[in-house]
Design an enzyme around this catalytic site. Structure first.
Site, PDB file in Angstrom:
ATOM      1  N   LYS A 229       0.693  -1.433  -0.249  1.00 48.46           N
ATOM      2  CA  LYS A 229      -0.070   0.049   0.038  1.00 48.46           C
ATOM      3  C   LYS A 229       0.947   1.288   0.068  1.00 48.46           C
ATOM      4  O   LYS A 229       2.141   1.391   0.153  1.00 48.46           O
ATOM      5  CB  LYS A 229      -0.894  -0.054   1.077  1.00 48.46           C
TER       6      LYS A 229
HETATM    7  C1  LIG Z   1      -5.398  -4.323   1.110  1.00 47.43           C
HETATM    8  C2  LIG Z   1      -6.924  -4.108   1.096  1.00 47.43           C
HETATM    9  C3  LIG Z   1      -7.798  -4.416   1.951  1.00 47.43           C
HETATM   10  C4  LIG Z   1      -7.222  -5.041   3.349  1.00 47.43           C
HETATM   11  O1  LIG Z   1      -6.368  -4.505   3.913  1.00 47.43           O
HETATM   12  P1  LIG Z   1      -5.477  -5.317   5.168  1.00 47.43           P
HETATM   13  O2  LIG Z   1      -4.615  -4.368   5.764  1.00 47.43           O
HETATM   14  O3  LIG Z   1      -4.607  -6.179   4.386  1.00 47.43           O
HETATM   15  O4  LIG Z   1      -6.398  -6.060   5.979  1.00 47.43           O
HETATM   16  C5  LIG Z   1      -9.049  -4.024   1.984  1.00 47.43           C
HETATM   17  N1  LIG Z   1      -9.731  -3.433   0.896  1.00 47.43           N
HETATM   18  C6  LIG Z   1      -8.968  -3.139  -0.170  1.00 47.43           C
HETATM   19  C7  LIG Z   1      -9.606  -2.439  -0.952  1.00 47.43           C
HETATM   20  C8  LIG Z   1      -7.405  -3.546  -0.393  1.00 47.43           C
HETATM   21  O5  LIG Z   1      -6.965  -3.304  -1.479  1.00 47.43           O
END
Ligand SMILES: *Cc1c(COP(=O)(O)O)cnc(C)c1O
Length: 390
Positions: free
Chosen positions: A188
């Site tokens: 991210k």
């Molecule tokens: C990465 C992601 C999540 C989950 O995030 P985590 O921190 O891994 O739980 C949820 N929604 C979207 C759209 C994502 O890309």
């Protein structure tokens, strides 16, 4: 520090954690606490400030944030929550974690964002909330969504896993909803490997989530470190969803680079746009937000051509992903739709979408390589009459 680039010749993503993060983590390690403490508090304060929001509670993941957002709003068994067809599975899994039922709604073709015109028809007596997903980093039109949600009596929880930096019509994530949920997963825009946060304007909701993230205990390790042992209690059982000071210490220096990295993403997206616009068969999803967080750079290619493009990328060791195989194509989520065949756009996007290598320090030469290979592979397809070659 340079992340190891062994593997793909054009990596899909590389983080930019470096000396500042190393020094910050080492400082956090020198503190005996390690778990949730002053670094987490410092991160929460700055993250809320950056977003112009009142409260931030740091958590172990965005999935945990979505779960606690639902739970804190009293959403549970017997309730339904509307989610878009094109998103990561976690958006819907969090609804299941809360004991509620996700209802998958189709998305708009141009953007891949939840189709606001379809929400009303998806609402039943049991529907309590909608979770807009700011897909690829583009904020949903939150003013319009808020109006629709209010008229239907729905709560709004944002899945802002892709969108820290985004803005639309002056609105930022976390300002027009009950809560916004962020991810600091490895790929991210901000990362601590794993991590997440919930942002809200409501002090009572923030307080509820603060307790719920640590078993519901009314005293924490940090309190014990400061005040010595005191008896503690749990009035309502919570979860183990807290963020550690080590994670927060890795995130803090990255906040200073958010704007700079956002600008670097914009430059690279413009380069891709310019090169790809000349290639027949490649479609770039509409970007209409004032500020697009550009978490991912995705294109759409003809369904019949995507398998061969993927094979070629694999052969040339070009990193790629699919964002996303739509929710209703995932086995455990396939039944959460109102009627069969009501998700044509999500289905089509799932078959056409392709995420290209993209990150703030990506060399422009790599962008050219990716585009040349994509163009070459698509032109082979044309000479084969649009069908797949051997
Ligand atoms: C990465 C992601 C999540 C989950 O995030 P985590 O921190 O891994 O739980 C949820 N929604 C979207 C759209 C994502 O890309």
């Amino acid at each position: 520090m340079v992340a190891n680039t062994d593997g793909d010749s054009v990596p899909f993503f590389l983080h930019d954690l470096g000396e500042q993060e190393c020094a910050s983590v080492i400082r956090a390690m020198a503190d005996p606490l390690l778990t949730t403490g002053p670094k987490v508090l410092a991160f929460e304060t700055r993250f809320a400030q950056i977003l112009g929001a009142e409260h931030c509670v740091a958590l172990s993941s965005c999935t945990a944030a979505l779960h606690l957002a639902l739970e804190s709003l009293g959403i549970g068994p017997g309730d339904e929550v509307i989610v878009p067809g094109v998103t990561f599975a976690a958006t819907a899994l969090a609804v299941l974690h809360a004991g509620a039922v996700p209802v998958i709604v189709d998305v708009a073709d141009e953007t891949g964002l939840i189709d606001l015109t379809l929400i009303e028809a998806a609402v039943s007596q049991r529907t309590r909330a909608v979770i807009p997903v700011h897909l690829y980093g583009q904020l949903v039109d939150m003013s319009s969504l808020r109006r629709i949600a209010d008229s239907l009596g729905l709560l709004v929880i944002e899945d802002a896993a892709h969108c820290i930096e985004g803005q639309h019509a002056g609105v930022r994530p976390g300002t027009l909803s009950e809560a916004a949920c962020f991810s600091f997963f490895a790929t991210k825009n901000l990362t601590s490997g794993e991590g997440g946060a919930l942002v809200t304007q409501s002090p009572t909701r923030a307080q509820h989530v603060r307790l719920a993230r640590n078993h519901g205990m009314n005293r924490t390790s940090s309190d014990r470190m400061r005040d010595g042992y005191q008896p503690w209690d749990i009035a309502t059982p919570g979860w183990k969803y807290n963020m550690s000071d080590l994670q927060a210490s890795m995130l803090l220096p990255q906040l200073d680079r958010l704007l700079e990295n956002s600008a670097r993403r914009q430059e690279r997206a413009r380069e891709y746009d310019a090169l790809l616009s000349a290639i027949p068969g490649v479609r770039i999803p509409l970007r209409c937000a004032d500020v697009h967080a550009l978490h991912l750079y995705t294109v759409r290619v003809p369904e019949s051509r995507r398998p061969s493009v993927m094979r070629r990328f694999r052969k040339e060791r070009i990193g790629f992903t699919v964002n996303y195989a739509p929710l209703h194509t995932i086995t455990c989520l396939s039944s959460y739709r109102r009627v069969p065949d009501d998700l044509p756009v999500s289905t089509r996007i799932g078959l056409q979408t392709l995420s290209l290598p993209f990150y703030p320090s990506m060399p422009f030469g790599h962008i050219h390589t990716v585009v040349e290979i994509l163009q070459d592979e698509l032109s082979r397809g044309e000479s084969l009459g649009g069908e797949e070659g051997a």
